[in-house]
Motif scaffolding. Structure first.
Motif, mmCIF file in Angstrom:
data_model
loop_
_atom_site.group_PDB
_atom_site.id
_atom_site.type_symbol
_atom_site.label_atom_id
_atom_site.label_comp_id
_atom_site.label_asym_id
_atom_site.label_seq_id
_atom_site.Cartn_x
_atom_site.Cartn_y
_atom_site.Cartn_z
ATOM 1 N N SER A 53 3.813 2.506 -12.590
ATOM 2 C CA SER A 53 2.742 2.208 -11.638
ATOM 3 C C SER A 53 1.829 1.105 -12.160
ATOM 4 O O SER A 53 1.336 0.282 -11.380
ATOM 5 N N GLY A 56 3.715 -2.087 -11.595
ATOM 6 C CA GLY A 56 3.721 -2.367 -10.163
ATOM 7 C C GLY A 56 2.354 -2.791 -9.648
ATOM 8 O O GLY A 56 2.251 -3.689 -8.805
ATOM 9 N N LEU A 60 1.501 -6.332 -7.906
ATOM 10 C CA LEU A 60 0.921 -6.387 -6.564
ATOM 11 C C LEU A 60 -0.388 -7.179 -6.562
ATOM 12 O O LEU A 60 -0.660 -7.940 -5.627
ATOM 13 N N ILE A 308 3.985 7.449 -6.572
ATOM 14 C CA ILE A 308 3.929 6.074 -7.072
ATOM 15 C C ILE A 308 3.403 6.063 -8.503
ATOM 16 O O ILE A 308 3.833 5.259 -9.341
ATOM 17 N N ILE A 329 -3.080 1.174 -6.002
ATOM 18 C CA ILE A 329 -2.023 0.386 -5.367
ATOM 19 C C ILE A 329 -2.093 0.547 -3.853
ATOM 20 O O ILE A 329 -1.958 -0.423 -3.097
ATOM 21 N N TYR A 330 -2.312 1.780 -3.404
ATOM 22 C CA TYR A 330 -2.434 2.027 -1.972
ATOM 23 C C TYR A 330 -3.601 1.232 -1.388
ATOM 24 O O TYR A 330 -3.472 0.599 -0.342
ATOM 25 N N ALA A 333 -2.756 -2.526 -1.359
ATOM 26 C CA ALA A 333 -1.759 -2.876 -0.350
ATOM 27 C C ALA A 333 -2.347 -2.827 1.054
ATOM 28 O O ALA A 333 -2.104 -3.713 1.881
ATOM 29 N N MET A 354 7.649 1.196 -1.138
ATOM 30 C CA MET A 354 7.026 1.488 -2.433
ATOM 31 C C MET A 354 7.345 2.897 -2.896
ATOM 32 O O MET A 354 7.586 3.145 -4.077
ATOM 33 N N ALA A 358 9.328 3.686 -6.249
ATOM 34 C CA ALA A 358 8.645 4.455 -7.290
ATOM 35 C C ALA A 358 9.458 5.678 -7.684
ATOM 36 O O ALA A 358 9.538 6.030 -8.869
#
Length: 372
Positions: A53, A56, A60, A308, A329-330, A333, A354, A358
């Motif tokens: 994560s 990632g 991102l 994730i 991340i959520y 995004a 995602m 993940a």
């Protein structure tokens, strides 16, 4: 022959006997057991549940910084952190519950139930706002206790028991709100005693100036970080954390080893209920009223953030820090797609990709950890 000469000859004979003759196989060398060697730093990092994560999240961040001009505006940092903190406050207890091998599909509507309990009880009985807040805490914890006891007493899958709670709470939220307020939203209690002090606790905000940029930070960021720190300490530094991992890995073996399986699972549901109460209080004091249909579908968002972040659906593996990164991340995004000017209808598709990626990464990393 003198004794000294005899001793020398014996020593020479012994040495000759120990020396392999021509054509004889050499003495086998001692093999080093790989399990006794210390893994490299790179290996130790790669097998951490949250490392995927983190990588990632960085990718991102770089991606949206490159394509979305609004994402580079420092003033938008507060908006991103607020969106992430709202998810993260629930993703942390949900992650611990998933590491313990269970689910809670009622978590989204439980947040709404907590907010409605404080608003409706305070308005209907004309309670002091802080009394209504404490009663809402008791209601939330009681629901968490029921979820835990249903699971441990009936032996039914948590998917079924909490799905039943989801429908019950959804109906109660709507039915009680209509019965008391005559509407689908709670009545405002902003004019009641204790509102201002409660709002300062659950919905405070401050502005931080960085040059010409002004970043608006809300108190949910503090609660999110505190829950993450407490959850990580509990999982990694306490005996109860070992119980959670053991219960999620194999509750039968954990029970045979003396782990209090029932007590551990009930405690995890109580922690989820506490997070829901905290989120519900922010919902009430941040917006003034609570919509009875709020929260439906949010339970999947919390699970997605946990997955994730490194949690497996099979339990026994995961990270609280990773779940918080998943929430971040959520948030990135969700807002990054808007800042990039894309059609927000594609956000759920992006979220599904995602989630799948993940899950595959988490399974691969778990296998690496087992081989280590």
């Amino acid at each position: 022959m003198s004794p000294a000469t005899a001793g020398t000859a014996a020593a020479q004979t012994t040495a000759a006997d120990l020396t392999p003759t021509d054509g004889a196989p050499p003495a086998p060398e001692l093999e080093v057991d790989d399990r006794t060697t210390r893994p490299s730093l790179a290996t130790r990092l790669l097998v951490r549940p949250e490392i995927g994560s983190l990588i990632g999240g960085l990718a991102l961040l770089v991606f949206f910084l490159a394509i979305a001009p609004g994402f580079r505006n420092v003033s938008n940092v507060g908006t991103i952190l607020y969106s992430a903190s709202i998810i993260g406050m629930m993703a942390v207890p949900i992650a611990l519950l998933m590491i313990g091998g269970e689910f809670d599909l009622s978590a989204g509507v439980l947040v709404t139930t907590a907010g409605l309990a404080a608003a409706l009880l305070g308005w209907y009985f004309n309670l002091h706002v802080w009394v209504a807040v404490l009663v809402a805490l008791l209601v939330s914890l009681a629901i968490g206790l029921v979820n835990g006891l249903l699971l441990t007493r009936t032996k039914l899958p948590s998917f079924l028991t909490t799905l039943a709670t989801f429908f019950v709470l959804q109906g109660v939220n709507l039915g009680m709100t209509r019965e008391i307020s005559g509407n689908v939203a709670s009545r405002s209690i902003a004019d009641m005693d204790g509102w201002d002090s409660a709002k300062a606790v659950f919905a405070a905000e401050t502005t931080v100036h960085l040059g010409d940029a002004a970043i608006n930070l809300k108190v949910t960021l503090l609660y999110w970080l505190l829950l993450t720190a407490v959850g990580a300490w509990l999982l990694l530094r306490t005996r109860q954390g070992n119980w959670i991992l053991a219960v999620g890995g194999d509750d039968g073996a954990a029970r045979a080893s003396g782990v209090p399986v029932r007590r551990t699972k009930v405690a995890l549901y109580l922690f989820v209920a506490f997070g829901a109460w905290l989120s519900g209080m922010h919902l009430l004091f941040g917006y003034g009223v609570v919509q009875s249909g709020e929260g439906v579908g949010k339970e999947f968002v919390y699970i997605v953030a946990a997955v994730i972040g490194g949690c497996l659906l099979t339990g026994g593996y995961g990270s609280v820090v990773g779940a918080s990164v998943g929430a971040l991340i959520y948030g990135m995004a969700q807002l990054g797609i808007n800042y990039a000017g894309w059609n927000p209808d594609w956000f759920k598709t992006f979220l599904g990709v995602m989630l799948l990626a993940a899950t595959l990464v988490n399974v691969w990393m778990k296998r690496k950890a087992e081989r280590r």
